[in-house]
Design a protein around this motif. Structure first.
Motif, PDB file in Angstrom:
ATOM      1  N   ARG B  91      76.771  66.951  94.713  1.00  0.00           N
ATOM      2  CA  ARG B  91      75.471  67.670  95.410  1.00  0.00           C
ATOM      3  C   ARG B  91      75.312  69.077  94.436  1.00  0.00           C
ATOM      4  O   ARG B  91      74.061  69.653  94.869  1.00  0.00           O
ATOM      5  N   SER B  92      76.374  69.325  94.029  1.00  0.00           N
ATOM      6  CA  SER B  92      76.175  70.886  93.548  1.00  0.00           C
ATOM      7  C   SER B  92      76.768  71.132  92.161  1.00  0.00           C
ATOM      8  O   SER B  92      77.856  70.520  91.993  1.00  0.00           O
ATOM      9  N   ALA B  93      76.488  72.220  91.353  1.00  0.00           N
ATOM     10  CA  ALA B  93      77.097  72.470  90.302  1.00  0.00           C
ATOM     11  C   ALA B  93      78.428  73.222  90.486  1.00  0.00           C
ATOM     12  O   ALA B  93      79.005  73.383  89.481  1.00  0.00           O
ATOM     13  N   SER B  94      78.776  73.378  91.929  1.00  0.00           N
ATOM     14  CA  SER B  94      80.185  74.053  91.948  1.00  0.00           C
ATOM     15  C   SER B  94      81.075  72.641  92.222  1.00  0.00           C
ATOM     16  O   SER B  94      82.513  72.899  92.388  1.00  0.00           O
ATOM     17  N   ASP B  95      80.679  71.556  92.238  1.00  0.00           N
ATOM     18  CA  ASP B  95      81.657  70.398  92.260  1.00  0.00           C
ATOM     19  C   ASP B  95      82.734  70.302  91.219  1.00  0.00           C
ATOM     20  O   ASP B  95      84.016  70.081  91.683  1.00  0.00           O
ATOM     21  N   PRO B  96      82.407  70.666  90.005  1.00  0.00           N
ATOM     22  CA  PRO B  96      83.271  70.722  89.041  1.00  0.00           C
ATOM     23  C   PRO B  96      84.568  71.558  89.233  1.00  0.00           C
ATOM     24  O   PRO B  96      85.771  71.331  89.007  1.00  0.00           O
ATOM     25  N   PHE B  97      84.209  72.669  89.818  1.00  0.00           N
ATOM     26  CA  PHE B  97      85.133  73.774  90.184  1.00  0.00           C
ATOM     27  C   PHE B  97      86.081  73.280  91.176  1.00  0.00           C
ATOM     28  O   PHE B  97      87.272  73.703  91.196  1.00  0.00           O
ATOM     29  N   LEU B  98      85.593  72.397  92.164  1.00  0.00           N
ATOM     30  CA  LEU B  98      86.608  72.138  93.178  1.00  0.00           C
ATOM     31  C   LEU B  98      87.611  71.050  93.035  1.00  0.00           C
ATOM     32  O   LEU B  98      88.502  70.841  93.649  1.00  0.00           O
ATOM     33  N   MET B  99      87.464  70.378  91.754  1.00  0.00           N
ATOM     34  CA  MET B  99      88.590  69.727  91.150  1.00  0.00           C
ATOM     35  C   MET B  99      89.936  70.435  91.120  1.00  0.00           C
ATOM     36  O   MET B  99      91.050  69.695  90.960  1.00  0.00           O
ATOM     37  N   ALA B 100      89.846  71.669  91.248  1.00  0.00           N
ATOM     38  CA  ALA B 100      91.010  72.484  91.122  1.00  0.00           C
ATOM     39  C   ALA B 100      91.865  72.619  92.447  1.00  0.00           C
ATOM     40  O   ALA B 100      93.167  72.675  92.477  1.00  0.00           O
ATOM     41  N   GLU B 195      75.867  71.864  99.232  1.00  0.00           N
ATOM     42  CA  GLU B 195      74.505  71.617  98.744  1.00  0.00           C
ATOM     43  C   GLU B 195      73.558  72.991  98.523  1.00  0.00           C
ATOM     44  O   GLU B 195      72.897  73.091  97.322  1.00  0.00           O
ATOM     45  N   SER B 196      74.009  74.072  99.030  1.00  0.00           N
ATOM     46  CA  SER B 196      73.643  75.187  98.792  1.00  0.00           C
ATOM     47  C   SER B 196      74.300  76.348  98.082  1.00  0.00           C
ATOM     48  O   SER B 196      74.024  77.723  98.185  1.00  0.00           O
ATOM     49  N   ILE B 197      75.320  75.813  97.649  1.00  0.00           N
ATOM     50  CA  ILE B 197      76.299  76.709  96.961  1.00  0.00           C
ATOM     51  C   ILE B 197      76.646  76.548  95.623  1.00  0.00           C
ATOM     52  O   ILE B 197      77.631  75.719  95.115  1.00  0.00           O
ATOM     53  N   PRO B 198      75.521  76.611  94.651  1.00  0.00           N
ATOM     54  CA  PRO B 198      74.281  76.705  94.726  1.00  0.00           C
ATOM     55  C   PRO B 198      73.432  75.673  94.859  1.00  0.00           C
ATOM     56  O   PRO B 198      73.778  74.515  94.505  1.00  0.00           O
ATOM     57  N   PRO B 199      71.928  75.994  95.483  1.00  0.00           N
ATOM     58  CA  PRO B 199      71.155  74.830  95.544  1.00  0.00           C
ATOM     59  C   PRO B 199      70.751  74.513  94.174  1.00  0.00           C
ATOM     60  O   PRO B 199      70.762  75.293  93.248  1.00  0.00           O
ATOM     61  N   ILE B 200      70.048  73.277  93.968  1.00  0.00           N
ATOM     62  CA  ILE B 200      69.631  72.579  92.659  1.00  0.00           C
ATOM     63  C   ILE B 200      68.412  73.628  92.146  1.00  0.00           C
ATOM     64  O   ILE B 200      67.587  73.946  93.037  1.00  0.00           O
ATOM     65  N   GLY B 201      68.369  74.063  91.081  1.00  0.00           N
ATOM     66  CA  GLY B 201      67.398  74.760  90.302  1.00  0.00           C
ATOM     67  C   GLY B 201      67.608  76.421  90.774  1.00  0.00           C
ATOM     68  O   GLY B 201      66.764  76.979  90.506  1.00  0.00           O
ATOM     69  N   SER B 202      68.675  76.781  91.344  1.00  0.00           N
ATOM     70  CA  SER B 202      68.765  78.095  91.646  1.00  0.00           C
ATOM     71  C   SER B 202      70.247  78.695  91.269  1.00  0.00           C
ATOM     72  O   SER B 202      71.217  77.689  91.375  1.00  0.00           O
ATOM     73  N   GLY B 208      78.807  79.558 103.493  1.00  0.00           N
ATOM     74  CA  GLY B 208      79.129  78.385 104.231  1.00  0.00           C
ATOM     75  C   GLY B 208      80.669  77.783 103.934  1.00  0.00           C
ATOM     76  O   GLY B 208      81.241  78.219 103.381  1.00  0.00           O
ATOM     77  N   VAL B 209      81.011  76.407 104.480  1.00  0.00           N
ATOM     78  CA  VAL B 209      81.960  75.781 104.440  1.00  0.00           C
ATOM     79  C   VAL B 209      81.853  74.621 103.846  1.00  0.00           C
ATOM     80  O   VAL B 209      81.074  73.721 103.934  1.00  0.00           O
ATOM     81  N   ILE B 210      82.711  74.417 102.615  1.00  0.00           N
ATOM     82  CA  ILE B 210      82.735  73.314 101.649  1.00  0.00           C
ATOM     83  C   ILE B 210      83.857  72.499 102.296  1.00  0.00           C
ATOM     84  O   ILE B 210      85.001  72.789 102.296  1.00  0.00           O
ATOM     85  N   LYS B 211      83.397  71.242 102.483  1.00  0.00           N
ATOM     86  CA  LYS B 211      84.578  70.261 103.054  1.00  0.00           C
ATOM     87  C   LYS B 211      84.815  69.245 101.969  1.00  0.00           C
ATOM     88  O   LYS B 211      83.884  68.642 101.507  1.00  0.00           O
TER      89      LYS B 211
END
Lengths: 85, 253
Positions: B91-100, B195-202, B208-211
């Motif tokens: 859902r977000s560009a932050s997803d790849p970082f979450l693999m940590a 979804e808004s960390i960050p939103p698509i296009g921004s 927020g809390v990422i689960k």
């Protein structure tokens, strides 16, 4: 080969090779978005269709324009007619 | 108040993000240059992937704290030993970082754009990340199987692109073909809240809390007789179901 036979055999490929329910196999179904096939699945699909219909479609440029199940059935029908001529 | 939080979060995050990233990349580069003559390539890859994991941990856990928090739960404590194939919704560009958050040596299967990022793309390339659309499938199959056989886990986002409406999109089958080939356990990973960390296009981060829910492994005993198509849809259904429950729980809060 009649249109009904082509539809039946094409649907059989989707059911046998991908275990897709008969109810989802409507002509308007988009092969990618509705049936969920990707480019690698398409390779499997082409192999199964070639085996089922005894035709070679792998290198046919028209394959690239196919989007829906109806497109595919029409394409197979056209190919079979071309072979019969 | 919310706008103030967003301003604080983005000011502090991006200030430290650039400083930390620059420092990390320079030091990592110097370290690698000195290690190449003395260590075997396999060891250097392992160190580089470990360094990426530490970097990711700082980016996701420390820099955005306390505005962004992580809630990671492993629901598959009795999983067989790895390496694993982590399959995540996207859902977000932050997803790849979450693999940590996963304590393993991991190579990510990425789309084209992460390789185009300045510095980050170079490091991803150096670490042997697989850009699945930039290589023939046969090359991807050989490289991904070789990694699994070396004990390296894979992480993939088989939707191929970020979801714009919270639904789980259709899956690409490449990584599932690797699973069938190597018989590696598949771990479904469900991610919500970013979804808004960050939103698509921004690029603007919102608090927020990422689960992250790491579900029990799907082992070869389950998928032995599955076709790649059936396996990808089986895993997709499991992820979609859990994501739906997570979204419903988030809405009640």
């Amino acid at each position: 080969m009649t249109e009904a036979e082509v539809i039946k055999l094409t649907n059989e490929v989707f059911i046998d090779s991908f275990e897709i329910e008969q109810s989802k196999l409507i002509p308007q179904a988009n092969i990618f978005n509705d049936l969920g096939l990707d480019s690698l699945d398409i390779v499997d699909l082409v192999v199964a269709l070639q085996k089922k219909f005894g035709v070679t479609i792998r290198d046919d440029e028209r394959v690239r324009t196919i989007r829906t199940l109806g497109d595919l059935q029409n394409f197979i029908l056209t190919i079979k007619k071309e072979i019969q001529k | 108040m919310r706008l103030l939080k967003i301003a604080f979060l983005n000011f502090f995050f991006y200030s430290f993000f650039f400083i930390f990233s620059l420092t990390a990349f320079i030091n990592l580069g110097i370290l690698i240059v000195f290690l190449i003559p003395v260590l075997p390539a396999r060891r250097i890859f392992k160190l580089l992937r470990q360094a990426i994991r530490w970097y990711g941990k700082v980016i996701i856990k420390i820099l955005p704290f306390p505005f962004v928090r992580l809630d990671h739960r492993n629901l598959g404590e009795h999983n067989p030993p790895g390496p694993y194939i982590f399959v995540c919704n996207h859902r977000s560009a932050s997803d790849p970082f979450l693999m940590a958050v996963f304590p393993y040596e991991i190579v990510q299967v990425v789309n084209i754009w992460p390789f185009r990022l300045p510095a980050l793309g170079f490091i991803a390339r150096m670490a042997g990340y697989l850009s699945v659309r930039q290589m023939p499938y046969e090359e991807f199959a050989a490289k991904s199987a070789a990694l699994i056989n070396q004990g390296v886990s894979l992480a993939a986002f088989p939707e191929g692109t970020r979801s714009r409406d919270r639904s789980v999109g259709q899956f690409h089958s490449a990584v599932f073909r690797t699973a069938i080939e190597t018989q590696a356990p598949i771990i479904p990973v469900c991610i919500t809240g970013n979804e808004s960390i960050p939103p698509i296009g921004s690029g603007i981060l919102h608090p927020g809390v990422i689960k992250i829910r790491q579900l029990p492994a799907i082992t070869k005993e389950t998928y032995r007789d599955f076709s790649p198509y059936k396996l990808k849809n089986y895993v997709r259904a499991i992820i979609a179901q859990e994501v739906k429950l997570m979204d419903q729980a988030n809405e009640k809060l």
